[in-house]
Design a protein around this motif. Sequence first.
Motif, PDB file in Angstrom:
ATOM      1  N   GLU A 219      16.870 109.409 -48.237  1.00  0.00           N
ATOM      2  CA  GLU A 219      16.925 109.581 -50.090  1.00  0.00           C
ATOM      3  C   GLU A 219      16.070 110.290 -51.377  1.00  0.00           C
ATOM      4  O   GLU A 219      16.201 111.061 -52.402  1.00  0.00           O
ATOM      5  CB  GLU A 219      17.697 108.977 -50.183  1.00  0.00           C
ATOM      6  N   LEU A 220      14.849 109.828 -50.899  1.00  0.00           N
ATOM      7  CA  LEU A 220      13.635 110.213 -51.715  1.00  0.00           C
ATOM      8  C   LEU A 220      13.319 111.777 -51.307  1.00  0.00           C
ATOM      9  O   LEU A 220      13.186 112.174 -52.191  1.00  0.00           O
ATOM     10  CB  LEU A 220      12.574 108.609 -51.651  1.00  0.00           C
ATOM     11  N   ARG A 221      13.603 111.575 -50.473  1.00  0.00           N
ATOM     12  CA  ARG A 221      13.345 113.450 -49.684  1.00  0.00           C
ATOM     13  C   ARG A 221      14.137 113.985 -50.876  1.00  0.00           C
ATOM     14  O   ARG A 221      13.932 114.593 -51.846  1.00  0.00           O
ATOM     15  CB  ARG A 221      13.153 113.633 -48.435  1.00  0.00           C
ATOM     16  N   SER A 222      15.640 114.099 -50.766  1.00  0.00           N
ATOM     17  CA  SER A 222      16.405 114.146 -51.302  1.00  0.00           C
ATOM     18  C   SER A 222      16.329 114.609 -52.539  1.00  0.00           C
ATOM     19  O   SER A 222      16.661 115.659 -53.199  1.00  0.00           O
ATOM     20  CB  SER A 222      17.692 113.596 -51.416  1.00  0.00           C
ATOM     21  N   ARG A 223      16.033 113.365 -52.969  1.00  0.00           N
ATOM     22  CA  ARG A 223      15.204 113.661 -54.932  1.00  0.00           C
ATOM     23  C   ARG A 223      14.548 114.015 -54.798  1.00  0.00           C
ATOM     24  O   ARG A 223      14.650 114.891 -55.835  1.00  0.00           O
ATOM     25  CB  ARG A 223      15.333 112.056 -55.541  1.00  0.00           C
ATOM     26  N   LEU A 224      13.471 114.010 -54.527  1.00  0.00           N
ATOM     27  CA  LEU A 224      12.470 114.557 -54.838  1.00  0.00           C
ATOM     28  C   LEU A 224      12.675 116.889 -54.633  1.00  0.00           C
ATOM     29  O   LEU A 224      11.964 117.562 -54.852  1.00  0.00           O
ATOM     30  CB  LEU A 224      11.043 114.481 -54.015  1.00  0.00           C
TER      31      LEU A 224
ATOM     32  N   ASP B  49      12.746 119.803 -57.576  1.00  0.00           N
ATOM     33  CA  ASP B  49      12.331 120.238 -57.043  1.00  0.00           C
ATOM     34  C   ASP B  49      11.288 121.292 -58.459  1.00  0.00           C
ATOM     35  O   ASP B  49      10.722 121.941 -58.706  1.00  0.00           O
ATOM     36  CB  ASP B  49      13.504 122.268 -57.472  1.00  0.00           C
ATOM     37  N   THR B  50      10.185 120.659 -58.613  1.00  0.00           N
ATOM     38  CA  THR B  50       9.066 120.397 -59.030  1.00  0.00           C
ATOM     39  C   THR B  50       7.184 120.705 -58.185  1.00  0.00           C
ATOM     40  O   THR B  50       6.601 120.967 -58.631  1.00  0.00           O
ATOM     41  CB  THR B  50       8.527 119.040 -60.647  1.00  0.00           C
ATOM     42  N   GLU B  51       8.095 120.411 -57.201  1.00  0.00           N
ATOM     43  CA  GLU B  51       7.042 119.867 -56.124  1.00  0.00           C
ATOM     44  C   GLU B  51       6.725 121.164 -55.032  1.00  0.00           C
ATOM     45  O   GLU B  51       8.145 121.088 -54.854  1.00  0.00           O
ATOM     46  CB  GLU B  51       6.402 118.923 -55.248  1.00  0.00           C
ATOM     47  N   SER B  52       5.587 121.449 -54.564  1.00  0.00           N
ATOM     48  CA  SER B  52       6.084 122.508 -53.342  1.00  0.00           C
ATOM     49  C   SER B  52       6.177 121.996 -51.568  1.00  0.00           C
ATOM     50  O   SER B  52       6.159 120.178 -51.699  1.00  0.00           O
ATOM     51  CB  SER B  52       4.916 122.965 -53.267  1.00  0.00           C
ATOM     52  N   PRO B  53       6.744 122.356 -50.952  1.00  0.00           N
ATOM     53  CA  PRO B  53       7.126 121.474 -49.496  1.00  0.00           C
ATOM     54  C   PRO B  53       5.886 120.656 -49.516  1.00  0.00           C
ATOM     55  O   PRO B  53       6.241 119.341 -48.719  1.00  0.00           O
ATOM     56  CB  PRO B  53       7.846 122.552 -48.453  1.00  0.00           C
TER      57      PRO B  53
ATOM     58  N   LYS C  62       3.409 119.051 -51.328  1.00  0.00           N
ATOM     59  CA  LYS C  62       3.557 118.183 -51.949  1.00  0.00           C
ATOM     60  C   LYS C  62       4.293 117.400 -51.804  1.00  0.00           C
ATOM     61  O   LYS C  62       4.016 115.875 -51.511  1.00  0.00           O
ATOM     62  CB  LYS C  62       2.921 119.011 -53.622  1.00  0.00           C
ATOM     63  N   ILE C  63       5.446 118.035 -51.396  1.00  0.00           N
ATOM     64  CA  ILE C  63       6.112 116.629 -50.976  1.00  0.00           C
ATOM     65  C   ILE C  63       6.092 115.759 -50.492  1.00  0.00           C
ATOM     66  O   ILE C  63       6.212 114.646 -49.251  1.00  0.00           O
ATOM     67  CB  ILE C  63       7.856 117.122 -51.234  1.00  0.00           C
ATOM     68  N   THR C  64       5.185 116.663 -48.992  1.00  0.00           N
ATOM     69  CA  THR C  64       5.170 115.778 -47.358  1.00  0.00           C
ATOM     70  C   THR C  64       3.826 115.029 -48.116  1.00  0.00           C
ATOM     71  O   THR C  64       4.222 113.489 -47.544  1.00  0.00           O
ATOM     72  CB  THR C  64       4.724 116.560 -46.651  1.00  0.00           C
ATOM     73  N   SER C  65       3.285 115.357 -48.410  1.00  0.00           N
ATOM     74  CA  SER C  65       2.147 114.336 -49.031  1.00  0.00           C
ATOM     75  C   SER C  65       2.690 113.460 -49.602  1.00  0.00           C
ATOM     76  O   SER C  65       2.782 111.955 -50.340  1.00  0.00           O
ATOM     77  CB  SER C  65       1.607 115.487 -50.326  1.00  0.00           C
ATOM     78  N   ARG C  66       4.038 113.270 -50.835  1.00  0.00           N
ATOM     79  CA  ARG C  66       3.800 112.177 -51.947  1.00  0.00           C
ATOM     80  C   ARG C  66       5.430 111.315 -50.822  1.00  0.00           C
ATOM     81  O   ARG C  66       4.896 109.488 -51.394  1.00  0.00           O
ATOM     82  CB  ARG C  66       5.278 112.687 -52.649  1.00  0.00           C
ATOM     83  N   LEU C  67       5.489 111.639 -49.630  1.00  0.00           N
ATOM     84  CA  LEU C  67       6.516 110.885 -48.817  1.00  0.00           C
ATOM     85  C   LEU C  67       5.605 110.506 -48.358  1.00  0.00           C
ATOM     86  O   LEU C  67       5.691 109.436 -48.136  1.00  0.00           O
ATOM     87  CB  LEU C  67       7.230 112.096 -47.778  1.00  0.00           C
ATOM     88  N   ALA C  68       4.567 110.231 -47.804  1.00  0.00           N
ATOM     89  CA  ALA C  68       3.361 109.401 -46.830  1.00  0.00           C
ATOM     90  C   ALA C  68       3.151 108.895 -48.313  1.00  0.00           C
ATOM     91  O   ALA C  68       2.674 107.161 -47.658  1.00  0.00           O
ATOM     92  CB  ALA C  68       2.513 110.270 -46.704  1.00  0.00           C
ATOM     93  N   GLN C  69       2.832 109.081 -49.067  1.00  0.00           N
ATOM     94  CA  GLN C  69       1.788 108.166 -49.814  1.00  0.00           C
ATOM     95  C   GLN C  69       3.666 106.407 -50.754  1.00  0.00           C
ATOM     96  O   GLN C  69       2.976 105.688 -50.732  1.00  0.00           O
ATOM     97  CB  GLN C  69       1.748 108.752 -51.545  1.00  0.00           C
ATOM     98  N   ALA C  70       4.358 107.074 -50.272  1.00  0.00           N
ATOM     99  CA  ALA C  70       5.558 106.384 -50.789  1.00  0.00           C
ATOM    100  C   ALA C  70       5.690 105.669 -49.495  1.00  0.00           C
ATOM    101  O   ALA C  70       5.189 103.875 -50.105  1.00  0.00           O
ATOM    102  CB  ALA C  70       6.663 107.303 -50.532  1.00  0.00           C
ATOM    103  N   LYS C  71       5.424 105.907 -48.659  1.00  0.00           N
ATOM    104  CA  LYS C  71       5.651 104.531 -47.071  1.00  0.00           C
ATOM    105  C   LYS C  71       3.945 103.330 -47.748  1.00  0.00           C
ATOM    106  O   LYS C  71       4.125 102.371 -47.771  1.00  0.00           O
ATOM    107  CB  LYS C  71       5.259 104.805 -45.848  1.00  0.00           C
ATOM    108  N   GLN C  72       3.086 104.315 -48.739  1.00  0.00           N
ATOM    109  CA  GLN C  72       1.834 103.269 -48.578  1.00  0.00           C
ATOM    110  C   GLN C  72       2.787 102.667 -49.344  1.00  0.00           C
ATOM    111  O   GLN C  72       1.934 100.616 -49.536  1.00  0.00           O
ATOM    112  CB  GLN C  72       0.616 103.886 -48.884  1.00  0.00           C
ATOM    113  N   GLU C  73       2.561 102.953 -50.440  1.00  0.00           N
ATOM    114  CA  GLU C  73       3.262 102.167 -51.862  1.00  0.00           C
ATOM    115  C   GLU C  73       4.546 101.762 -51.614  1.00  0.00           C
ATOM    116  O   GLU C  73       4.699  99.933 -51.644  1.00  0.00           O
ATOM    117  CB  GLU C  73       3.710 103.148 -52.699  1.00  0.00           C
ATOM    118  N   ILE C  74       5.276 101.427 -50.686  1.00  0.00           N
ATOM    119  CA  ILE C  74       6.308 100.628 -50.336  1.00  0.00           C
ATOM    120  C   ILE C  74       5.951  98.788 -49.530  1.00  0.00           C
ATOM    121  O   ILE C  74       6.245  98.125 -49.980  1.00  0.00           O
ATOM    122  CB  ILE C  74       7.978 101.148 -49.231  1.00  0.00           C
ATOM    123  N   SER C  75       4.581  99.159 -48.966  1.00  0.00           N
ATOM    124  CA  SER C  75       4.247  97.905 -47.464  1.00  0.00           C
ATOM    125  C   SER C  75       3.580  97.347 -49.080  1.00  0.00           C
ATOM    126  O   SER C  75       3.120  96.024 -48.502  1.00  0.00           O
ATOM    127  CB  SER C  75       3.182  98.706 -47.109  1.00  0.00           C
ATOM    128  N   GLN C  76       3.108  97.658 -50.291  1.00  0.00           N
ATOM    129  CA  GLN C  76       2.394  97.071 -51.072  1.00  0.00           C
ATOM    130  C   GLN C  76       3.533  96.135 -52.405  1.00  0.00           C
ATOM    131  O   GLN C  76       3.274  95.467 -53.098  1.00  0.00           O
ATOM    132  CB  GLN C  76       1.393  97.493 -52.449  1.00  0.00           C
TER     133      GLN C  76
END
Length: 205
Positions: A131-136, A140-144, A146-160
């Motif tokens: 769902e997060l990937r679809s929203r990003l 349509d403000t980020e390159s593919p 950058k989206i991958t990098s933001r999704l990787a960051q998301a997992k790390q953030e959720i763990s905290q």
Amino acid sequence: MALEKKPVVVCISGPSGVGKGTVLKEVLSQEDRAWVSISATSRPPRGQEEHGVDYYFVSKDEFQQMIAADQILEYDEFCGNYYGTPRAQIEARLDAGYSIFMDITVKGALAVKKALPQAITIFLAPPNLQELRSRLEFRDTESPEKITSRLAQAKQEISQAPQFDYFLINECLEETTAAVEQILYVERLRACRRALAIQAILEKF
Ligand code: 5GP
């Protein structure tokens, strides 16, 4: 002390694309003396973003100078850029009795809580990563990449997320907004009761 007048400091964190900005906009429409902190960032503006409105857009050098001059209350590096909260604006709004809302990273929210223990920290999570990937992608403000990098960051953030005062899953904007408003109501009530209880005890001395 009137409940509706009690200023609060609220940090909302959660993965990029989870809807923090939209939820904040809705919550702010129900507040009277409230202000959303304007961060400084070394990220370039995207879309219609304006300097001094959405962010203070500065170079990496300028950002480092602000850190060195102790002008930044907290900062973090996110996907290769600096993001930080200018200290002076927060101090001025606190002194003026405003409620302050901040849309910041996990590290930033935990640093604010340390500096301002009255701060309420709320973690906003997406229903799932797809769902997060679809929203990003829809945003349509980020390159593919950058989206991958933001999704990787998301997992790390959720763990905290367990380090936050509150954890909400943003499945439906109306429900999430209502939940944040309920959190603010209860937190104001607690702060008010605490103040009244202390006053009542002091009067007996
Ligand atoms: P975006 O590039 O999507 O505008 O923001 C990327 C991330 O930086 C978001 O998670 C946002 O919450 C965070 N962010 C924005 N301003 C600040 C700030 O002042 N401090 C910190 N620590 N994070 C921020």
